[in-house]
Design a protein around this motif. Structure first.
Motif, PDB file in Angstrom:
ATOM      1  N   GLN A 132       0.857  -1.183   0.000  1.00 51.73           N
ATOM      2  CA  GLN A 132       0.000   0.000   0.000  1.00 51.73           C
ATOM      3  C   GLN A 132       0.896   1.237   0.000  1.00 51.73           C
ATOM      4  N   THR A 133       0.534   2.218  -0.780  1.00 54.94           N
ATOM      5  CA  THR A 133       1.449   3.350  -0.944  1.00 54.94           C
ATOM      6  C   THR A 133       0.710   4.606  -1.356  1.00 54.94           C
ATOM      7  N   HIS A 134       1.329   5.755  -1.072  1.00 50.53           N
ATOM      8  CA  HIS A 134       0.824   7.002  -1.639  1.00 50.53           C
ATOM      9  C   HIS A 134       1.958   7.805  -2.279  1.00 50.53           C
ATOM     10  N   LEU A 135       2.928   7.066  -2.865  1.00 53.24           N
ATOM     11  CA  LEU A 135       3.950   7.715  -3.669  1.00 53.24           C
ATOM     12  C   LEU A 135       3.309   8.238  -4.965  1.00 53.24           C
ATOM     13  N   ARG A 136       3.933   9.255  -5.554  1.00 45.40           N
ATOM     14  CA  ARG A 136       3.493   9.706  -6.870  1.00 45.40           C
ATOM     15  C   ARG A 136       3.618   8.553  -7.864  1.00 45.40           C
ATOM     16  N   PHE A 137       2.752   8.539  -8.867  1.00 52.13           N
ATOM     17  CA  PHE A 137       2.742   7.420  -9.800  1.00 52.13           C
ATOM     18  C   PHE A 137       4.089   7.210 -10.491  1.00 52.13           C
ATOM     19  N   PRO A 138       4.759   8.262 -11.009  1.00 53.27           N
ATOM     20  CA  PRO A 138       6.069   8.019 -11.629  1.00 53.27           C
ATOM     21  C   PRO A 138       7.089   7.450 -10.641  1.00 53.27           C
ATOM     22  N   GLU A 139       6.987   7.855  -9.386  1.00 53.44           N
ATOM     23  CA  GLU A 139       7.892   7.338  -8.355  1.00 53.44           C
ATOM     24  C   GLU A 139       7.616   5.865  -8.070  1.00 53.44           C
ATOM     25  N   GLN A 140       6.338   5.474  -8.082  1.00 49.55           N
ATOM     26  CA  GLN A 140       6.025   4.059  -7.898  1.00 49.55           C
ATOM     27  C   GLN A 140       6.666   3.217  -8.985  1.00 49.55           C
TER      28      GLN A 140
ATOM     29  N   VAL B 181      10.650   3.241  -8.428  1.00 50.00           N
ATOM     30  CA  VAL B 181      11.149   2.514  -7.256  1.00 50.00           C
ATOM     31  C   VAL B 181      10.790   1.034  -7.307  1.00 50.00           C
ATOM     32  N   PHE B 182       9.544   0.717  -7.622  1.00 47.61           N
ATOM     33  CA  PHE B 182       9.132  -0.681  -7.599  1.00 47.61           C
ATOM     34  C   PHE B 182       9.742  -1.471  -8.756  1.00 47.61           C
ATOM     35  N   SER B 183      10.149  -0.787  -9.813  1.00 46.99           N
ATOM     36  CA  SER B 183      10.839  -1.470 -10.909  1.00 46.99           C
ATOM     37  C   SER B 183      12.272  -1.842 -10.534  1.00 46.99           C
ATOM     38  N   MET B 184      12.757  -1.365  -9.379  1.00 51.79           N
ATOM     39  CA  MET B 184      14.072  -1.768  -8.892  1.00 51.79           C
ATOM     40  C   MET B 184      14.051  -3.190  -8.344  1.00 51.79           C
ATOM     41  N   ILE B 185      12.861  -3.742  -8.093  1.00 52.40           N
ATOM     42  CA  ILE B 185      12.751  -5.148  -7.714  1.00 52.40           C
ATOM     43  C   ILE B 185      13.089  -5.967  -8.961  1.00 52.40           C
ATOM     44  N   PRO B 186      14.112  -6.823  -8.920  1.00 48.98           N
ATOM     45  CA  PRO B 186      14.603  -7.463 -10.147  1.00 48.98           C
ATOM     46  C   PRO B 186      13.519  -8.105 -11.006  1.00 48.98           C
TER      47      PRO B 186
ATOM     48  N   LEU C  59      10.565  -7.265 -11.337  1.00 46.18           N
ATOM     49  CA  LEU C  59       9.613  -6.265 -11.827  1.00 46.18           C
ATOM     50  C   LEU C  59      10.298  -5.174 -12.642  1.00 46.18           C
ATOM     51  N   HIS C  60      11.478  -5.469 -13.178  1.00 44.63           N
ATOM     52  CA  HIS C  60      12.237  -4.418 -13.870  1.00 44.63           C
ATOM     53  C   HIS C  60      11.499  -3.889 -15.095  1.00 44.63           C
ATOM     54  N   ASP C  61      10.638  -4.715 -15.700  1.00 41.36           N
ATOM     55  CA  ASP C  61       9.832  -4.265 -16.842  1.00 41.36           C
ATOM     56  C   ASP C  61       8.338  -4.436 -16.554  1.00 41.36           C
ATOM     57  N   ALA C  62       7.955  -4.315 -15.305  1.00 42.62           N
ATOM     58  CA  ALA C  62       6.567  -4.577 -14.916  1.00 42.62           C
ATOM     59  C   ALA C  62       5.606  -3.593 -15.578  1.00 42.62           C
ATOM     60  N   GLU C  63       4.454  -4.117 -15.982  1.00 44.32           N
ATOM     61  CA  GLU C  63       3.363  -3.290 -16.498  1.00 44.32           C
ATOM     62  C   GLU C  63       2.406  -3.013 -15.336  1.00 44.32           C
ATOM     63  N   PHE C  64       2.342  -1.768 -14.911  1.00 43.28           N
ATOM     64  CA  PHE C  64       1.482  -1.411 -13.784  1.00 43.28           C
ATOM     65  C   PHE C  64       0.068  -1.146 -14.297  1.00 43.28           C
TER      66      PHE C  64
END
Length: 435
Positions: A279-287, A290-295, A297-302
């Motif tokens: 759960q988060t309230h980061l700005r969308f570009p920040e999500q 940051v979350f793409s730093m998880i190996p 999820l490096h190319d994850a489609e949100f």
């Protein structure tokens, strides 16, 4: 006999159903689709916003007990959840849209329920159940404040986790499995080594948040804390929370990784996954950054980013009795998270109890008085406990259920006996409770 129910979330839908099944005519008022909150996506009733999980289905867990009590007593929400469940190990998770669609169809088709699609801004005359939820509209919230007094309610903030497409997860960096291989292998486990975690933690703690008026870390309810708030509490906090690796053997190494992000199915087809505990309230570009730093999820489609929204709950011990009725005006009852029961199943349970007890009162029957030994009763007694000095939302837990009269070795064994005792009580009440 007639009752107006305001809000068609889990609590309102359950309440309306229980009333109607007992011969009471119901007007169910729902502001969707005319008006939606930031957390809602569809026009369905009982929409699950934060997660598709109804949590553990094991009787050694208090929420598992609560679900089983509701099953045995004819809960609409549990009937629909069981019919639309998706695999999630020892948890009960559902296809979110399939679940909400089934609840909607059943409620709309009941001959004693009339659905009115409009925003309610004034409490109508007669019997009323306010189940407008933690996202109660500003107009109705203002009216409730006028009715209940300035010290009647508190506000906190709730966060929803992002969703990613299953096909965008790089399985070269992940594996399917459940903790300690319990149940079926339903989670996508995304490991990180220490270097990867350190970089992720640093980025997460410094990422830019979306503006949320009045938000302070100290006001975040512990049960649904934004992941970035949790991370700021210390480098290792996430390692003992949503990124805990204990019990997750990486098949490539045979060992537990340094950290693991788990993904859980969000629909029956397994095409959408949510980031568990993110759960988060980061700005969308920040999500995305940051979350793409998880190996994995490096190319994850949100498919949906996390969102932050206001939740409102009452100072229930001062205002409500054990039946969730307003003590100063008993024709008005409340149900759902605004009473201070936290969680989807707990909300449904409060709606169930309000529906049952309101119907019995209108029919001239004595209340059932679910005892504290049951999970349903323990919740009602918690929110009406006037000895609580600082009231906070509460998930069902064995701590609010009376202990056993004898000692049992092992927590799981003790909890199993507490559940057996509770369900034995439920069996004695079934004939009285069932319509």
């Amino acid at each position: 006999m007639h009752v107006t129910v305001i809000g068609a979330g889990l609590a309102g839908s359950e309440c309306a159903w229980q009333l109607a099944e007992r011969g009471v005519d119901v007007t169910l008022c729902e502001m969707k689709p005319e008006k939606k909150t930031p957390a809602h996506e569809t026009a369905y009733f009982a929409e699950l916003c934060c997660s598709n999980s109804l949590r553990s289905d094991q009787l050694e867990n208090a929420v598992g007990l609560l679900k089983e009590e509701l099953r045995r007593l004819g809960s609409l929400i549990l009937q629909c959840a069981d019919a639309t469940r998706v695999e999630a190990g020892g948890a009960l998770a559902v296809d979110r849209h399939g679940f909400a669609r089934m609840v909607t169809e059943k409620v709309r088709s009941h001959p004693r329920i009339t659905v009115v699609e409009k925003e309610v801004t004034e409490l109508p005359d007669g019997e009323v159940v306010v189940a407008s939820g933690p996202l109660t509209s500003d107009a109705l919230a203002e009216r409730l404040l006028q009715l209940l007094g300035a010290d009647s309610g508190l506000h906190f903030y709730d966060a929803a986790a992002p969703l990613v497409s299953a096909e965008s997860v790089d399985m070269n960096y992940a594996w399917m499995g459940s903790r300690y291989d319990k149940g079926t292998a339903d989670y996508v486990n995304c490991p990180m080594n220490q270097e990867e975690y350190d970089a992720f933690w640093q980025a997460l703690t410094t990422a830019e948040e979306a503006p949320v008026h009045g938000f302070e870390d100290g006001k975040v309810f512990e049960g649904c804390m934004p992941v970035e708030v949790m991370a700021r509490r210390g480098h290792d906090t996430l390692l003992y929370g949503p990124l805990k690796a204990r019990g997750l053997d990486d098949p490539r190494t045979g060992r537990w990784p340094y950290a693991v992000v788990q993904l859980r199915r969000d629909n029956a087809d397994g095409t959408v996954y949510n980031l568990v505990g993110f759960q988060t309230h980061l700005r969308f570009p920040e999500q995305r950054r940051v979350f793409s730093m998880i190996p994995a999820l490096h190319d994850a489609e949100f498919l949906r980013y996390g969102v932050m929204h206001r939740n409102t709950f009452l100072n229930s011990p001062r205002l409500l009795d054990r039946y969730y009725r307003l003590k100063s005006e008993p024709r008005i009852s409340f149900a759902g998270q605004m009473t201070g029961v936290e969680g989807y199943v707990e909300s449904a349970a409060s709606g169930f109890l309000v529906g049952v007890e309101t119907a019995r009162r209108l029919l001239g029957r004595a209340p059932v008085d679910f005892p504290q030994e049951t999970a349903i009763g323990a919740l009602g007694l918690y929110v009406s406990n006037q000895s609580i000095t600082v009231f906070q939302p509460m998930n069902i837990n064995f701590g609010i259920i009376p202990p056993l009269a004898h000692r049992v070795k092992g927590k799981r064994n003790k909890n199993a006996e507490l559940s057996a005792r509770s369900l034995a009580v439920i069996e004695t009440l079934k004939e009285e409770v069932l319509p």
